[in-house]
Design a protein around this motif. Structure first.
Motif, short mmCIF file in Angstrom:
data_model
loop_
_atom_site.label_atom_id
_atom_site.label_comp_id
_atom_site.label_asym_id
_atom_site.label_seq_id
_atom_site.Cartn_x
_atom_site.Cartn_y
_atom_site.Cartn_z
N GLN A 49 0.83 -1.20 0.00
CA GLN A 49 0.00 0.00 0.00
C GLN A 49 0.87 1.26 0.00
O GLN A 49 0.59 2.22 -0.73
N ALA A 50 1.93 1.27 0.77
CA ALA A 50 2.80 2.44 0.82
C ALA A 50 3.53 2.63 -0.50
O ALA A 50 3.67 3.76 -0.99
N VAL A 51 3.97 1.53 -1.12
CA VAL A 51 4.67 1.63 -2.40
C VAL A 51 3.71 2.15 -3.48
O VAL A 51 4.08 3.02 -4.27
N GLU A 52 2.49 1.65 -3.48
CA GLU A 52 1.50 2.12 -4.46
C GLU A 52 1.17 3.59 -4.24
O GLU A 52 1.03 4.35 -5.19
N ARG A 53 1.08 3.99 -2.97
CA ARG A 53 0.79 5.39 -2.64
C ARG A 53 1.91 6.30 -3.13
O ARG A 53 1.66 7.38 -3.68
N VAL A 54 3.15 5.87 -2.96
CA VAL A 54 4.29 6.66 -3.42
C VAL A 54 4.26 6.78 -4.94
O VAL A 54 4.50 7.86 -5.50
N LYS A 55 3.92 5.71 -5.64
CA LYS A 55 3.82 5.75 -7.11
C LYS A 55 2.76 6.75 -7.56
O LYS A 55 2.98 7.55 -8.47
N LEU A 56 1.58 6.67 -6.93
CA LEU A 56 0.49 7.57 -7.30
C LEU A 56 0.85 9.03 -7.02
O LEU A 56 0.58 9.92 -7.83
N LEU A 57 1.47 9.28 -5.88
CA LEU A 57 1.85 10.65 -5.55
C LEU A 57 2.94 11.17 -6.48
O LEU A 57 2.93 12.34 -6.87
N THR A 58 3.87 10.30 -6.87
CA THR A 58 4.92 10.71 -7.80
C THR A 58 4.32 11.04 -9.16
O THR A 58 4.69 12.04 -9.78
#
Length: 103
Positions: A49-58
């Motif tokens: 979830q954190a990795v996906e969140r970082v991708k979306l925010l980037t």
């Protein structure tokens, strides 16, 4: 065991500090903020979830930067048009034409 007031205050103080540290750490983990190691370096939680969140925010950050760049270009064009001497001349002619028609 009969503790004096100062020892009780110390025990309660240490307990409150420990509880505060635990709650702060839990909130950081829950909201995806990095934790700190004993050397002060950030430790990021590793979950999907954190990795996906970082991708979306980037991705969102890149889109917003591109949009900001295009808006800066458009604003530059508008400023160039408005500060152009031909624009001022046209607006003065229109103003004089409007004044002549009202008289």
């Amino acid at each position: 065991m009969d503790f004096p007031i100062t020892e009780t205050a110390v025990i309660v103080g240490v307990g409150m500090l420990t509880l505060g540290w635990v709650v702060t750490t839990w909130m950081r983990i829950k909201n995806g903020y990095p934790l700190e190691s004993s050397w002060g370096k950030p430790i990021y939680p590793k979950n999907d979830q954190a990795v996906e969140r970082v991708k979306l925010l980037t991705q969102e950050n890149a889109e917003l930067r591109a949009e900001l760049g295009s808006l800066k270009d458009r604003l530059g064009n508008v400023e160039r048009i408005v500060t152009d001497s031909g624009y001022h001349l046209t607006s003065e002619i229109d103003r004089l034409r409007d004044r002549k028609e009202t008289n």
